[in-house]
Each structure stands twice: as structure tokens, then as C-alpha cells.
Design a protein around this motif. Structure first.
Motif, PDB file in Angstrom:
ATOM      1  N   ASP A  60       0.832  -1.214   0.000  1.00  0.00           N
ATOM      2  CA  ASP A  60       0.000   0.000   0.000  1.00  0.00           C
ATOM      3  C   ASP A  60       0.863   1.260   0.000  1.00  0.00           C
ATOM      4  N   THR A  61       1.907   1.254   0.806  1.00  0.00           N
ATOM      5  CA  THR A  61       2.805   2.407   0.872  1.00  0.00           C
ATOM      6  C   THR A  61       3.545   2.590  -0.449  1.00  0.00           C
ATOM      7  N   VAL A  62       3.995   1.495  -1.045  1.00  0.00           N
ATOM      8  CA  VAL A  62       4.686   1.572  -2.336  1.00  0.00           C
ATOM      9  C   VAL A  62       3.748   2.160  -3.386  1.00  0.00           C
ATOM     10  N   ALA A  63       2.494   1.739  -3.385  1.00  0.00           N
ATOM     11  CA  ALA A  63       1.521   2.277  -4.342  1.00  0.00           C
ATOM     12  C   ALA A  63       1.294   3.773  -4.113  1.00  0.00           C
ATOM     13  N   GLN A  64       1.252   4.195  -2.855  1.00  0.00           N
ATOM     14  CA  GLN A  64       1.095   5.629  -2.562  1.00  0.00           C
ATOM     15  C   GLN A  64       2.301   6.423  -3.042  1.00  0.00           C
ATOM     16  N   ILE A  65       3.496   5.885  -2.851  1.00  0.00           N
ATOM     17  CA  ILE A  65       4.726   6.580  -3.234  1.00  0.00           C
ATOM     18  C   ILE A  65       4.852   6.670  -4.749  1.00  0.00           C
ATOM     19  N   THR A  66       4.651   5.532  -5.416  1.00  0.00           N
ATOM     20  CA  THR A  66       4.970   5.441  -6.845  1.00  0.00           C
ATOM     21  C   THR A  66       3.777   5.604  -7.772  1.00  0.00           C
ATOM     22  N   GLY A  67       2.574   5.399  -7.241  1.00  0.00           N
ATOM     23  CA  GLY A  67       1.391   5.418  -8.095  1.00  0.00           C
ATOM     24  C   GLY A  67       1.222   4.121  -8.864  1.00  0.00           C
ATOM     25  N   ILE A  68       2.011   3.106  -8.524  1.00  0.00           N
ATOM     26  CA  ILE A  68       1.982   1.821  -9.216  1.00  0.00           C
ATOM     27  C   ILE A  68       1.689   0.716  -8.208  1.00  0.00           C
ATOM     28  N   ILE A  69       0.777  -0.172  -8.571  1.00  0.00           N
ATOM     29  CA  ILE A  69       0.496  -1.336  -7.735  1.00  0.00           C
ATOM     30  C   ILE A  69       1.420  -2.456  -8.191  1.00  0.00           C
ATOM     31  N   VAL A  70       2.301  -2.877  -7.303  1.00  0.00           N
ATOM     32  CA  VAL A  70       3.230  -3.967  -7.596  1.00  0.00           C
ATOM     33  C   VAL A  70       2.497  -5.267  -7.311  1.00  0.00           C
ATOM     34  N   ARG A  71       2.363  -6.089  -8.328  1.00  0.00           N
ATOM     35  CA  ARG A  71       1.574  -7.321  -8.211  1.00  0.00           C
ATOM     36  C   ARG A  71       2.375  -8.499  -7.650  1.00  0.00           C
ATOM     37  N   GLU A  72       3.660  -8.539  -7.925  1.00  0.00           N
ATOM     38  CA  GLU A  72       4.478  -9.644  -7.427  1.00  0.00           C
ATOM     39  C   GLU A  72       5.052  -9.265  -6.073  1.00  0.00           C
ATOM     40  N   ARG A 120      11.680   7.297 -10.748  1.00  0.00           N
ATOM     41  CA  ARG A 120      11.881   8.721 -10.480  1.00  0.00           C
ATOM     42  C   ARG A 120      12.726   8.845  -9.224  1.00  0.00           C
ATOM     43  N   LYS A 121      13.536   9.876  -9.180  1.00  0.00           N
ATOM     44  CA  LYS A 121      14.443  10.048  -8.047  1.00  0.00           C
ATOM     45  C   LYS A 121      13.679  10.113  -6.714  1.00  0.00           C
ATOM     46  N   GLY A 122      12.564  10.821  -6.678  1.00  0.00           N
ATOM     47  CA  GLY A 122      11.778  10.904  -5.446  1.00  0.00           C
ATOM     48  C   GLY A 122      11.261   9.549  -4.995  1.00  0.00           C
ATOM     49  N   ASN A 123      10.798   8.734  -5.943  1.00  0.00           N
ATOM     50  CA  ASN A 123      10.321   7.388  -5.609  1.00  0.00           C
ATOM     51  C   ASN A 123      11.452   6.523  -5.074  1.00  0.00           C
ATOM     52  N   ILE A 124      12.580   6.577  -5.770  1.00  0.00           N
ATOM     53  CA  ILE A 124      13.726   5.754  -5.368  1.00  0.00           C
ATOM     54  C   ILE A 124      14.212   6.173  -3.982  1.00  0.00           C
ATOM     55  N   THR A 125      14.226   7.467  -3.720  1.00  0.00           N
ATOM     56  CA  THR A 125      14.641   7.961  -2.406  1.00  0.00           C
ATOM     57  C   THR A 125      13.705   7.443  -1.315  1.00  0.00           C
ATOM     58  N   ALA A 126      12.405   7.521  -1.552  1.00  0.00           N
ATOM     59  CA  ALA A 126      11.423   7.062  -0.558  1.00  0.00           C
ATOM     60  C   ALA A 126      11.524   5.555  -0.334  1.00  0.00           C
ATOM     61  N   LEU A 127      11.698   4.789  -1.400  1.00  0.00           N
ATOM     62  CA  LEU A 127      11.826   3.335  -1.261  1.00  0.00           C
ATOM     63  C   LEU A 127      13.121   2.962  -0.536  1.00  0.00           C
ATOM     64  N   ARG A 128      14.177   3.696  -0.813  1.00  0.00           N
ATOM     65  CA  ARG A 128      15.456   3.474  -0.120  1.00  0.00           C
ATOM     66  C   ARG A 128      15.287   3.709   1.377  1.00  0.00           C
ATOM     67  N   GLU A 129      14.627   4.811   1.731  1.00  0.00           N
ATOM     68  CA  GLU A 129      14.386   5.107   3.151  1.00  0.00           C
ATOM     69  C   GLU A 129      13.549   4.015   3.804  1.00  0.00           C
ATOM     70  N   MET A 130      12.567   3.495   3.070  1.00  0.00           N
ATOM     71  CA  MET A 130      11.728   2.420   3.589  1.00  0.00           C
ATOM     72  C   MET A 130      12.586   1.179   3.879  1.00  0.00           C
ATOM     73  N   ALA A 131      13.462   0.825   2.957  1.00  0.00           N
ATOM     74  CA  ALA A 131      14.330  -0.344   3.143  1.00  0.00           C
ATOM     75  C   ALA A 131      15.245  -0.160   4.344  1.00  0.00           C
ATOM     76  N   LEU A 132      15.809   1.019   4.481  1.00  0.00           N
ATOM     77  CA  LEU A 132      16.693   1.289   5.620  1.00  0.00           C
ATOM     78  C   LEU A 132      15.937   1.196   6.941  1.00  0.00           C
ATOM     79  N   ARG A 133      14.686   1.666   6.965  1.00  0.00           N
ATOM     80  CA  ARG A 133      13.869   1.569   8.187  1.00  0.00           C
ATOM     81  C   ARG A 133      13.569   0.109   8.531  1.00  0.00           C
ATOM     82  N   ILE A 134      13.279  -0.690   7.524  1.00  0.00           N
ATOM     83  CA  ILE A 134      12.989  -2.109   7.768  1.00  0.00           C
ATOM     84  C   ILE A 134      14.194  -2.790   8.406  1.00  0.00           C
TER      85      ILE A 134
END
Length: 145
Positions: A60-72, A120-134
Motif C-alpha cells: 500500500d505504501t509503495v503504491a502511494q509513493i509510486t502510483g503503481i500497484i506492484v503485483r508480485e 523517479r528520483k523521489g520514488n527511489i529515495t522514498a523506497l530506499r528510506e523504507m528499506a533502511l527503516r525495515i
């Protein structure tokens, strides 16, 4: 991946890329993570990769960040309960986008619009931060993914 050959050979370790992905039609298991579980059940260690956008609990968070629903996706909590070692491969968003530029044309054939939205740089930055938090949560004992 030939599971029977891997299990018969019984190597100390197997490398399996893209934990969350779907297997080819006709494979024993529908998903690669199921292959990994079978390999582990046979006493063989596994090194595998998974990108943060493929974690089911974060979809859900990834979809909010990127606007894309990751199915796998993969439910990683099953793996986090096992004695395992997690390493994060961290690149800056600029480094990742530069490396991605080399292979993203493969994915562009599948979805040019989705590719442009995702990488997009903003998406990649947000996903990177998410991974670091995990990873930080796991080190801190919370084990969330």
C-alpha cells in the motif's frame, strides 16, 4: 530452476535471484519464494534478493509513493522468523538510476508509462528510506517487513 537437481546435489548454498517473482509455467511452485522454502527445508542455505517494493506488507505504501500497484509480492515475515542474515545493498538514488538506465529498456517494452512513473528520483529515495527503516527495525528487534 531445477529443484530436484539442486536438492539431489545438496550444495552448501544456492543463489536465487528475485524472491518475490513468479516462476515459469510448469514449475513445481507458482512463486520463487516457495522454491526457496523447499530448498531450506532440505538443509541447503540460500542467498536471495528482494526489492523493497515487492514486500507484501509495504504494498500500500509503495503504491502511494509510486502510483503503481506492484503485483508480485512476498510475505517476508515467514522468512524473518527464521535464523537468517539480512544485508541491504544500498546505493544513492542517483547511482541506482544510473545503473537502472542500462536495463530498464527491457522493462520499458512491458510498460513504458509504469516504468517512467516508477523510476523517479523521489520514488527511489522514498523506497530506499523504507528499506533502511525495515533493516533498522530488524536490528532493533521489531522485525517488521
Amino acid at each position: 530452476m531445477d529443484l530436484d537437481a539442486i536438492i539431489a546435489r545438496k550444495p552448501q548454498i544456492v543463489l536465487v535471484d528475485e524472491l518475490a517473482h513468479t516462476n515459469a509455467p510448469g514449475s513445481r511452485h507458482a512463486k520463487r519464494f516457495q522454491d526457496v522454502l523447499e530448498i531450506l527445508d532440505n538443509g541447503i542455505n540460500v542467498y536471495t534478493t528482494v526489492n523493497v517494493q515487492h514486500l507484501e506488507s509495504r504494498s500500500d505504501t509503495v503504491a502511494q509513493i509510486t502510483g503503481i500497484i506492484v503485483r508480485e509480492t512476498v510475505y517476508l515475515m515467514k522468512f524473518l522468523k527464521m535464523p537468517l542474515k539480512i544485508e541491504i545493498i544500498d546505493l544513492t538514488p542517483d547511482e541506482l538510476l544510473q545503473k537502472t538506465f542500462r536495463w530498464k529498456s527491457i522493462y520499458a517494452r512491458r510498460s513504458k508509462r509504469g516504468n517512467r512513473k516508477f523510476f523517479r528520483k523521489g520514488n527511489i529515495t522514498a523506497l530506499r528510506e523504507m528499506a533502511l527503516r525495515i533493516v533498522a527495525d530488524r536490528v532493533g528487534g521489531k522485525q517488521t517487513a
